[in-house]
Design an enzyme around this catalytic site. Structure first.
Site, short mmCIF file in Angstrom:
data_model
loop_
_atom_site.label_atom_id
_atom_site.label_comp_id
_atom_site.label_asym_id
_atom_site.label_seq_id
_atom_site.Cartn_x
_atom_site.Cartn_y
_atom_site.Cartn_z
N LYS A 22 15.46 15.41 -19.21
CA LYS A 22 15.80 13.98 -19.15
C LYS A 22 14.64 13.17 -18.57
O LYS A 22 14.27 12.11 -19.10
CB LYS A 22 17.04 13.76 -18.29
CG LYS A 22 17.42 12.28 -18.15
CD LYS A 22 18.45 12.05 -17.06
CE LYS A 22 17.80 12.02 -15.71
NZ LYS A 22 18.20 10.93 -14.83
N ASN A 23 14.04 13.67 -17.50
CA ASN A 23 12.99 12.91 -16.82
C ASN A 23 11.69 12.88 -17.62
O ASN A 23 10.78 12.12 -17.28
CB ASN A 23 12.75 13.48 -15.42
CG ASN A 23 13.89 13.18 -14.48
OD1 ASN A 23 14.68 12.27 -14.70
ND2 ASN A 23 14.02 13.97 -13.42
N CYS A 117 21.20 5.46 -9.46
CA CYS A 117 22.01 6.14 -8.45
C CYS A 117 21.84 5.49 -7.08
O CYS A 117 20.77 5.00 -6.74
CB CYS A 117 21.59 7.61 -8.34
SG CYS A 117 22.27 8.66 -9.62
N ARG A 122 14.26 2.61 -3.93
CA ARG A 122 13.11 3.18 -4.63
C ARG A 122 12.31 2.01 -5.17
O ARG A 122 12.46 1.62 -6.32
CB ARG A 122 13.59 4.13 -5.74
CG ARG A 122 14.25 5.37 -5.18
CD ARG A 122 14.54 6.38 -6.26
NE ARG A 122 15.82 6.12 -6.89
CZ ARG A 122 16.35 6.89 -7.84
NH1 ARG A 122 15.69 7.95 -8.25
NH2 ARG A 122 17.51 6.61 -8.36
N ASP A 306 15.39 16.65 -6.64
CA ASP A 306 16.53 16.76 -7.55
C ASP A 306 17.19 18.12 -7.53
O ASP A 306 18.21 18.32 -8.19
CB ASP A 306 16.08 16.43 -8.99
CG ASP A 306 15.97 14.94 -9.24
OD1 ASP A 306 16.41 14.15 -8.38
OD2 ASP A 306 15.44 14.55 -10.29
N ARG A 398 24.97 11.59 -16.92
CA ARG A 398 23.65 10.96 -17.00
C ARG A 398 22.54 11.99 -17.07
O ARG A 398 21.45 11.69 -17.55
CB ARG A 398 23.42 10.06 -15.78
CG ARG A 398 24.26 8.79 -15.76
CD ARG A 398 23.87 7.89 -14.58
NE ARG A 398 22.43 7.73 -14.52
CZ ARG A 398 21.67 8.03 -13.47
NH1 ARG A 398 22.21 8.51 -12.38
NH2 ARG A 398 20.36 7.84 -13.50
#
Length: 419
Positions: A22-23, A117, A122, A306, A398
């Site tokens: 995903k990232n 989230c 951030r 993560d 997600r």
């Protein structure tokens, strides 16, 4: 609202197909703004964040075609709208990644400040300062970033005061079309950065230093289309490694190379989880008991933030104690009270948590607070006695594709409950 029910005590055994990262997918989708020729991404995960990013690019004017059967997505065309609206950006922080490509190619962008989230602030200041150094004019007004570069972007030497994956990605994409040479110092080294750089090179970009913390980009006049396979998701793979470890199981993570784990691999091995590289993928097995191991989250190749929640859940049933320290994000111990409801002995104070292993967890109704917290509760549920019901699993969707089906396929007693 969907829930996931897990009945613990089943040993995992079999092969798991790990999806595309995903990232990596999110910045790769944004590369389509850098060319009108079309970008095709294969091994694309079917995740809500990917759908959101694709919708954002569609509203910018690109044509997006999903092929679920082949797990590919194609984006092509020219942007006709340069605003990324709040209604889309609030759903996902990675939406900020359209800023650099829009400025580089179209010399203008209006992007809502992002959401995502609730794991702490951030800030996007590193993105903005870097783009300003490259000649962009930026104003913040009414929750939006208004940016322009009437003369185009130019090369610059940018020293990041701290490692930022998102800022590295944004400025790397912007630099490919900037005039002259851009040097990114203290750049992020995550595998997803390398995947993005490889895609950009295949589009005609000139990038040196891929895989290091110093990226040198020589701007080109234009980029062309490409087809690019997205690398496997190291966080999904690490999550399944923890699931195998906590259940005393053995699984093959198809297509995964151990190198993408960084130092997480060393922590897993020290905890008693064996990792064996095979041609078909990475074999994960736990032969003896789990041992308590300390972990400190750091930028890659350090221990991934993560993976912190998943590792904590695994350490909850390890022999001895472990200290887990979070240095990347504040407010990322919100899973601790929920794990404690299941019998975990965890004392969190500030940025550190002491985990004292217990012999057994007990199933309980729990609440997911963010993406990685949600899957940590599933991991705990796999080892718990009785039923665990994880509520608010929209966070899970997600970042994990069909996680309950993948786990059920290797022996877990797990199902999604739809209200």
């Amino acid at each position: 609202m969907d829930r996931i029910r897990i009945r613990g005590g089943r040993r995992l055994q079999g092969t798991i197909a790990v999806g595309g990262a995903k990232n990596a997918a999110l910045p790769l989708l944004a590369t389509a703004l850098l060319t009108g020729d079309g970008v095709t991404l294969t091994n694309t995960p079917a995740l809500s964040d990917v759908v959101t990013m694709a919708a954002l690019l569609e509203q910018h004017g690109l044509r997006v075609e999903h092929d679920r059967a082949s797990q590919s997505i194609r984006l092509e065309g020219e942007a006709t709208n340069f605003e990324a609206p709040y209604d889309l950006v609030r759903k996902m922080r990675a939406s900020i990644l359209v800023l650099g490509p829009l400025l580089a190619r179209y010399r203008q962008a209006r992007v809502s400040l992002p959401g995502g989230c609730a794991i702490g602030t951030r800030p996007v200041d590193l993105h903005l300062k870097g783009l300003e150094a490259m000649g962009a004019k930026i104003d913040l007004e009414a929750g939006y970033i208004d940016a322009s570069a009437p003369e185009g972007l130019h090369g610059a030497k940018i020293l990041f005061p701290q490692v930022s994956v998102g800022a590295t990605e944004n400025l790397l994409m912007a630099a490919t079309l900037a005039r002259g040479t851009t040097t990114l110092v203290n750049a992020a080294r995550e595998p997803e950065i390398g995947d993005l750089a490889a895609c950009l090179v295949s589009m005609g970009a000139k990038i040196d230093g891929i895989g290091t913390d110093r990226l040198v980009i020589e701007g080109v006049d234009s980029l062309h289309g490409t087809t690019h396979p997205i690398l496997p998701d190291r966080i999904e793979a690490g999550t399944f490694a923890c699931a195998a470890g906590i259940t005393g199981g053995e699984v093959l993570l198809a297509g995964v190379r151990v190198e993408i784990f960084g130092s997480v691999a060393a922590n897993l091995r020290e905890a008693g989880i064996e990792l064996t590289q095979e041609q078909a993928g990475l074999r994960v097995a736990r032969v003896d008991g789990l041992r308590g191991v300390d972990a400190v989250t750091e930028p890659f190749p350090g221990f991934a933030t993560d993976m912190q929640a998943q590792f904590m859940a695994t350490m909850a049933v390890a022999e001895g104690a472990s200290m887990i320290t979070e240095t990347i994000f504040e407010n990322r111990f919100m899973h601790v009270p929920e794990l404690s409801r299941m019998g975990a002995r965890i004392n969190a104070h500030g940025s550190s948590a002491i985990v004292r292993g217990v012999s057994r967890l007990t199933g309980a109704p729990v609440m997911a607070t963010d993406l990685r917290a949600s899957v940590s509760l599933i991991i705990a549920g796999l080892a718990a006695q009785g039923d665990t019901v994880v509520n608010r699993v929209y966070h899970l969707d997600r970042g994990y594709e069909r996680v309950e089906q993948k786990l059920a396929g290797v022996g877990a007693d797990i199902e999604r409950l739809r209200d």
